[in-house]
Design an enzyme around this catalytic site. Structure first.
Site, PDB file in Angstrom:
ATOM      1  N   SER A  22       0.816  -1.217   0.000  1.00 35.70           N
ATOM      2  CA  SER A  22       0.000   0.000   0.000  1.00 35.70           C
ATOM      3  C   SER A  22       0.847   1.263   0.000  1.00 35.70           C
ATOM      4  O   SER A  22       0.319   2.356  -0.163  1.00 35.70           O
ATOM      5  CB  SER A  22      -0.944   0.004   1.215  1.00 35.70           C
ATOM      6  OG  SER A  22      -0.194   0.161   2.392  1.00 35.70           O
TER       7      SER A  22
ATOM      8  N   LYS B 277      -5.936   4.703   7.987  1.00 26.91           N
ATOM      9  CA  LYS B 277      -4.765   5.422   7.472  1.00 26.91           C
ATOM     10  C   LYS B 277      -5.038   6.924   7.412  1.00 26.91           C
ATOM     11  O   LYS B 277      -4.206   7.744   7.823  1.00 26.91           O
ATOM     12  CB  LYS B 277      -4.390   4.890   6.086  1.00 26.91           C
ATOM     13  CG  LYS B 277      -3.746   3.510   6.164  1.00 26.91           C
ATOM     14  CD  LYS B 277      -3.526   2.908   4.801  1.00 26.91           C
ATOM     15  CE  LYS B 277      -2.820   1.560   4.945  1.00 26.91           C
ATOM     16  NZ  LYS B 277      -2.808   0.804   3.696  1.00 26.91           N
TER      17      LYS B 277
END
Lengths: 806, 261
Positions: free
Chosen positions: A652, A695
Site C-alpha cells: 500500500s 490510514k
C-alpha cells in the site's frame, strides 16, 4: 489530471433512523438464521440433510459470525422429533476376555439389559447355592464317591488278599503303595530277610515282581477311575447348575428374542455360569484383611453390562459438542485401576468418547482445537473412513506403556461431523491432507461481511432485537440501531458492506446497555452506542497514543508542512488483534548513477515481506517501461521506510515509494502536508488498499494535533472511495475545509498533487515536455546513462584512460 | 494348653492310617467332653522295615511309577508329613476353641495308640484302609469344619458292646453323648450266651436297642454292625490279648473303635 478532492458526504455513509418502522427493537420479531449468509445457510441445509458417506461439513469464516448459533439452530430443528439412535453396551467376551463385545440395542434397552443382568446374578447367587445344598445333590455326589471308593477298595483289597496268601504285605506309604515280605501281618526286618534261604528270597522277589505289575495296573486303573469320578462330579455340577440357571436365562432370552446378539451373549453367560458355579457359592474369607474375598462381587463383574451409550432419556438425535477433542475424548478410552501395584482393566472400564455419544446424530468440533491434540485428527479420520469406532490405547499403540489392555469390538459409526474453523485451515487441509476432500465434502463458508442494503439493515435491527431479548438487554432505539449499522460498515471497512461479526455487535450492544442503564434510560440510544464505541477505542488505544506522542515530539520524524526532495509521507497500519490504527511513515529515496538496480533497504535487511518486495520490483518495471524503452537506464536508487524497526508488509506504500523516487530523479520537492496511500502497477495505475479509514485518520490526528491548515490531507486510490466510513471529526474537518481527501487513479495525478508541477505527457515520439516532472526524470536518466557509458569506456581503456578522466 | 484335669482323646493321625471316620469321632468326643484333642502321628514301623529291605520300592499313587525306597526316604517323608499335619491341626483346631496337642510316636499303629496316655482312644477301622482319601491335611481340616458347621455325621447307629465284663459308666456316657450329638440311634450288642448274672450287672440300657448275638467274636460283630458310626468297646485292661482282639476286630470293621478308660 490532479485527482479529485472528495466532498464530506463521500467520506461517510449514514444510516437514516427514519427509515426504520419501529420505535425500539422490542417491537421486532426474533430473527431465525443469520442475516445475509444465504450461501452458508444453503450449504448448511444441504450438508445437514444429506446422509451419504463423506458429506461431513466444514463451517468456516471469521470468528463471531454466528456460525455455531446457526448450526445449532438448524440442527435443533432437524433432530427434534427424529427417532433416537441405538444404545450401545459392552459385555464380557467369555471366549476372549481381552476382546469385549459390543451390542446394539434399541434406545433405552441398554440400561434395561444392565438391570436384568444384575438381577440375574443376584438370583443365581441364591439359586445355585440352594441347588448344591440340596439332599439330591449331596446324595448323588456321595453315590459317585462311593462308587469310586468301592471300585478302588475292591481292587486293592483283592490284591492285598492275594499278596497276603504269599506272605507279602500291601503297604500304604505316604505317597502311594509298596509290597514287602511279611510275617504275622508285620513286615519282616532286613536282618530276618537276609537270614532267609536263597530259594525263599527268590520266591519272594518273584512274587513281589508279579504283584508289582498288578499293583501298577490297579493304580493306572485308579487314575482312570479318578478321572471318571471327576468327570461325573463335573457333569453332576453342570447338571445342577443348569437346573438353577437354565430357566432364569431362558426368561431373559425370551425378553430379548428380537436381539440375536443379546441372545448369543446370554447363551455364553449360561455356559460360563455352568463352568464357574464356585463363584456363586459362599466362599471363605481371605485370611489377610486387606485382600478382597473371592466371594466379593468383583468375581462376578464379568456378568455386568457396561452401558456406554444410553439414549433412554434422550430427545431425538444427539447433537454433541466436544469442547476438548483429545484423542481419548473423541474415540473413548479404556481406564485402568491399580491393584497391588499392577494396572488392571476389564470391559467395565471402557469409557465412551464423543463419537460414541454422537453416533446416529451430529458431532460439532473446533478444527483448531482438534488439530492441536496429538493423534485426534488421525483418529477422527480413521473412524470416519472405516465407519467404525475402534478404541485403542495410544500408550499401547506406541509401546509407551506395557500393561494389560483390551481390544473392544469396534462399533459401527453413523455420524455427521461438523468442523468449525478459519478458512485457512480449510484450505491447508484441502491442499495437504488427501483424506480431507473425501471426508468433508460440504464447505459452509460464512461471509466476513454482507451487503449493506435496506433488507439487511432491517434484518440487523431484528438481530439486535433478538440479542437484546435473549441477553436481557434494554431494547435499542432506531437511532441506536442506525449507529450500530454504521459501525458495522466501519468494521467491514466498506460503506457498502456490513460486518458479519455479530459477536462484536453483540458486545457493543451489551456495553451500550450498561451505559444506558447508568443513565437510567429505558432503551439504548445512539448516544449509548457511541459511548460504547469510544470506550472500546479508548481501552485499546495505548499503543496508538504512544506512537502519536513520539511523532509529535519529533522522535519519529514526520513533516506535515513544507516540501522535500525524495521524501513522501506514506501511511501504514498497525494490527493489534481486532484493533487497528494508522500512522504516517516517512519514505525517502535517493538516486545516483549505477547499474539499474533499485535497492529496497527493507528487503536487504530482511525486514520487508514478499508483497512489499513485489511492490518495489514493480517500481523498477514502471520506470524502465516509461523511460528506458530504447536503452537501459543507468540508475541506482535506494528506498527506505524511515524509523521502522519491524517487518513491513503489503504494497500500500508503493505509490508513495514511486513518488519519492520520481521526486529524487526529477529533483522536484514534494509537499509534506499530504500523505499518500495506494499501490501501483507497472502501468502507473493506482490500486485499492486496505484499512483506508484508519490510514486517513492516522495522518489527520497528527495534523490536527499540530494545527489544521486546510492544506493538509491524504491522497487515496479512487477505488477506495466506497470504503470510506471516516470518523465524524475527520468528516467535519473536511466539511469545514480544514482537511482534504483526494482520490486518484494514476500515479501522475499523485505526482502533480504532491509537486505542484505538471507530470507531463509524452508525445508521439516518446519525448516528454521539458518542464514537467516526467521530462526532468527523462533528462536525468539520460544524463546518468551517458555518465555510465563514459565510465565504462574509460574502464576499458585501462589506467591511462582513468588518469585522463581524472 | 491343657489343664491337669482335662481329659484326652487320642486319635491316630498317621499318614497311612488316618481315617476320616475315626478323626470325626475323636473331634466330636473331645468337644463333647471338653477334652483335649490329642493327635498322634504314628510312624508305622513297617515302613522303616520296608525301607531297610534291599528291593524296597514305592509306586506313586499320582504318578503310577516305581521308585526305590530307602529308610532315609521313609524318615524324611514321615517327618515332612508330620510337620504338615501339625500345621494343619494348628490351623483347623481353633475353629472349635478346643485344646489340642500333637505328638509323634514310632511303632505298630495300634500298639502305639493304645500305649498313649489318654482317656479315650479312637482306633480307626481297617476294613477300608486301602480306600484312597483326599490329602491328610484336607481330611483333618474337614473333620473340624464339619463339627464347626454342626455336621451330624453318618446315618448309622452308635453301638456299644456289652461284653462279659462290666461296661464303665464313662463308656456309656461317651456313647450316649456322641449318639445325641449326631442324632443317631444307640445299639447295645450283647451275647445271647451271657447268663442271668451277667444281665444283672449290666447298666441301664433302656434307651438302647438291644441286639443279642450268638457270640461277640469279631466276625459276628462286624456282620451285625453294618453301617454303624462308631463302636464303643469295653476296655477292661490293657493286655496283650486285648490288643490282639481289638486288632482282629478293627481289621473287619469300617467304623472306628472307641476305647474309653
Amino acid at each position: 489530471m490532479t485527482g479529485r478532492m472528495l466532498r464530506s458526504e463521500e467520506l461517510y455513509t449514514r444510516c437514516d433512523p427514519a427509515a426504520f418502522a419501529f420505535a425500539t427493537t422490542a417491537d421486532l420479531e426474533d430473527v431465525v438464521g443469520i442475516p445475509g449468509q444465504v450461501r452458508a445457510t444453503e450449504a448448511l441445509d444441504f450438508g445437514v440433510g444429506i446422509r451419504r458417506e463423506g458429506y461431513n461439513l466444514f463451517v468456516m469464516g471469521p470468528p463471531g459470525t454466528g456460525k455455531h448459533r446457526l448450526v445449532r439452530e438448524l440442527l435443533a430443528q432437524k433432530v427434534s422429533g427424529a427417532s433416537r439412535p441405538s444404545d450401545w453396551v459392552y459385555v464380557n467376551n467369555f471366549e476372549h476376555p481381552h476382546k469385549p463385545l459390543a451390542i446394539e440395542l434399541a434406545s433405552g434397552r441398554g440400561s434395561a439389559l444392565r438391570d436384568d443382568m444384575r438381577r440375574l446374578v443376584e438370583d443365581l447367587r441364591i439359586a445355585i447355592p440352594a441347588v448344591f445344598e440340596s439332599d439330591e445333590y449331596r446324595s448323588r455326589g456321595e453315590q459317585i464317591d462311593l462308587d469310586f471308593a468301592e471300585r478302588q477298595e475292591k481292587a486293592f483289597g483283592e490284591l492285598g488278599a492275594e499278596a497276603s496268601q504269599q506272605s507279602i504285605a500291601l503297604l500304604r506309604t505316604p505317597n502311594g503303595f509298596s509290597l514287602a515280605p511279611a510275617k504275622d501281618g508285620e513286615v519282616i526286618s532286613a536282618e530276618d530277610y537276609e537270614r532267609l534261604p536263597e530259594a525263599d528270597k527268590e520266591r519272594i522277589q518273584k512274587a513281589i515282581a508279579a504283584l508289582q505289575q498288578k499293583l501298577e495296573r490297579i493304580i493306572r486303573l485308579a487314575q482312570q477311575w479318578r478321572r471318571e469320578r471327576f468327570e461325573r462330579v463335573k457333569a453332576l455340577n453342570r447338571e445342577m447348575t443348569l437346573l438353577a440357571v437354565g430357566h432364569l436365562v431362558d426368561d431373559l432370552r425370551l425378553r430379548y428374542a428380537d436381539a440375536p446378539k443379546v441372545c448369543a451373549y446370554l447363551e455364553a453367560v449360561r455356559q460360563d455360569v455352568i463352568e464357574s458355579r464356585d463363584d456363586f457359592l459362599p466362599q471363605q474369607k481371605s485370611g489377610l484383611p486387606f485382600l478382597p474375598s473371592p466371594s466379593d462381587a468383583a468375581s462376578l463383574r464379568r456378568y455386568e453390562v457396561n452401558v456406554i451409550i444410553d439414549h433412554g432419556d434422550g430427545n431425538g438425535m444427539p447433537v454433541v459438542v466436544e469442547e476438548h477433542p483429545t484423542y481419548s475424548n473423541l474415540l473413548g478410552r479404556v481406564d485402568h485401576i491399580s491393584q497391588f501395584g499392577t494396572l488392571m482393566t476389564d470391559f467395565g472400564l471402557i469409557k465412551a468418547g464423543a463419537l460414541h455419544r454422537a453416533n446416529g446424530g451430529y458431532l460439532l468440533l473446533d478444527v483448531h482445537r482438534l488439530l492441536m491434540q496429538p493423534f485426534a485428527w488421525e483418529g477422527l479420520k480413521r473412524a470416519l473412513s472405516t465407519r467404525g469406532i475402534r478404541i485403542e490405547s495410544l500408550g499401547e499403540m506406541y509401546s509407551l506403556v506395557s500393561t494389560v489392555s483390551l481390544e473392544p469390538e469396534p462399533i459401527p459409526l453413523d455420524v455427521k461431523v461438523v468442523l468449525f474453523g478459519e478458512r485457512y485451515f480449510y484450505h491447508l487441509l484441502q491442499a495437504y491432507d488427501p483424506d480431507f476432500p473425501r471426508l468433508f465434502k460440504v464447505a459452509v463458508d460464512f461471509d466476513d461481511d454482507v451487503k449493506h442494503d435496506a433488507g439487511n439493515r432491517d434484518l440487523y435491527a431484528r438481530v439486535l432485537g433478538t440479542m437484546a431479548r435473549h441477553d436481557g438487554l434494554l431494547p435499542l432505539e432506531g437511532g441506536a440501531v442506525a449507529r450500530v449499522i454504521e459501525h458495522s460498515a466501519r468494521l467491514a471497512g466498506d460503506a457498502l458492506r456490513l460486518s458479519a461479526n455479530l459477536r462484536r455487535l453483540g458486545d457493543l450492544a451489551g456495553e451500550a446497555d450498561h451505559w444506558a442503564r447508568t443513565a437510567s434510560r429505558q432503551a439504548i440510544t445512539a448516544v449509548d452506542i457511541q459511548r460504547a464505541i469510544d470506550a472500546q477505542q479508548r481501552r485499546s488505544d495505548r499503543l496508538r497514543e504512544r506512537i502519536h506522542e513520539t511523532i509529535l515530539r519529533g522522535t519519529i520524524m514526520i513533516d506535515s508542512d513544507g516540501e522535500k526532495v525524495g521524501q513522501v509521507n506514506g501511511l501504514s497500519v498497525y494490527m493489534l488483534g481486532e484493533h487497528a490504527f494508522g500512522e504516517p511513515t516517512r519514505i525517502t529515496a535517493t538516486t545516483r548513477v549505477g547499474d539499474g538496480q533499485i535497492i529496497d533497504v527493507q528487503r536487504e535487511v530482511e525486514l520487508g515481506g514478499a508483497i512489499h518486495s513485489k511492490g518495489v520490483l514493480i517500481l523498477s518495471a514502471f520506470l524502465a517501461a516509461r523511460f528506458s524503452t530504447r536503452e537501459p537506464h543507468a540508475l541506482s536508487a535506494s528506498l527506505v521506510f524511515e524509523q521502522t524497526y519491524g517487518t513491513v508488509e503489503g504494497d500500500s506504500a508503493s505509490v508513495a515509494e514511486l513518488v519519492a523516487l520520481m521526486s529524487s530523479l526529477a529533483e522536484v520537492p514534494v509537499r509534506q502536508s499530504l500523505a499518500v496511500t495506494g499501490s501501483v502497477n507497472q502501468l502507473g495505475q493506482v490500486q485499492a488498499i486496505g484499512r483506508v479509514n484508519e490510514k486517513i485518520e492516522g495522518f489527520f490526528d497528527i495534523c490536527r494535533a499540530r494545527g489544521l491548515t486546510g492544506h493538509q490531507g491524504v491522497i487515496i486510490p479512487a477505488t477506495n472511495v466506497d470504503h470510506l466510513m471516516l470518523r465524524s471529526d475527520v468528516v467535519e474537518a473536511v466539511a469545514a475545509g480544514r482537511f482534504q481527501v483526494w482520490a486518484v487513479r494514476e500515479v501522475d495525478e499523485v505526482v502533480e498533487l504532491l509537486t505542484g508541477m505538471p507530470a507531463g505527457v509524452a508525445d508521439a515520439g516518446g519525448a516528454w515536455p521539458a518542464e514537467t516532472v516526467n521530462g526532468r526524470i527523462a533528462r536525468r536518466l539520460k544524463a546518468l546513462t551517458r555518465l555510465r557509458q563514459q565510465q565504462m569506456r574509460l574502464a576499458l581503456q585501462g589506467p591511462k584512460g582513468q588518469r585522463e578522466a581524472q | 494348653m491343657q489343664s491337669a484335669a482335662r481329659r484326652r482323646v487320642v486319635v491316630d493321625l498317621g499318614a497311612t492310617t488316618l481315617d476320616p471316620l475315626a478323626l470325626a469321632a475323636a473331634v466330636d468326643l473331645a468337644e463333647l467332653a471338653e477334652a483335649e484333642f490329642a493327635g498322634l502321628f504314628i510312624e508305622d514301623v513297617n515302613l522303616f522295615r520296608l525301607g531297610a529291605l534291599p528291593f524296597a520300592a514305592e509306586i506313586g499313587m499320582a504318578s503310577g511309577t516305581w521308585r526305590p525306597l530307602a529308610t532315609v526316604d521313609v524318615e524324611r517323608m514321615l517327618r515332612l508329613q508330620a510337620e504338615r499335619l501339625q500345621r494343619a491341626l494348628a490351623e483347623a483346631a481353633p475353629v472349635l476353641a478346643m485344646a489340642w496337642s500333637f505328638g509323634v510316636a514310632r511303632g505298630a499303629p495300634l500298639r502305639s495308640l493304645l500305649a498313649a496316655r489318654a482317656d479315650v482312644s479312637v482306633v480307626p477301622g481297617a476294613a477300608r484302609r486301602s480306600r484312597v482319601h483326599d490329602g491328610p491335611e484336607q481330611v483333618l481340616r474337614q473333620a473340624f469344619q464339619r463339627r464347626h458347621a454342626g455336621g451330624k455325621g453318618g446315618h448309622g447307629p452308635v453301638a456299644v458292646v456289652l461284653g462279659e465284663g462290666s461296661v464303665s459308666g464313662r463308656t456309656l456316657e461317651s456313647a450316649r453323648a456322641l449318639a445325641r450329638s449326631r442324632g443317631a440311634a444307640m445299639l447295645a450288642l450283647a451275647s445271647s450266651a451271657s447268663g442271668p448274672q451277667g444281665k444283672r450287672e449290666r447298666p441301664d440300657t433302656s434307651e438302647m436297642r438291644m441286639i443279642h448275638l450268638p457270640d461277640l467274636a469279631p466276625e459276628t460283630l462286624a456282620r451285625a454292625l453294618g453301617n454303624a458310626q462308631a463302636l464303643f468297646w469295653p476296655l477292661s485292661e490293657e493286655s496283650a490279648e486285648g490288643a490282639v482282639e481289638i486288632e482282629s476286630l478293627r481289621l473287619l470293621l469300617e467304623c472306628p473303635v472307641v476305647l474309653v478308660r
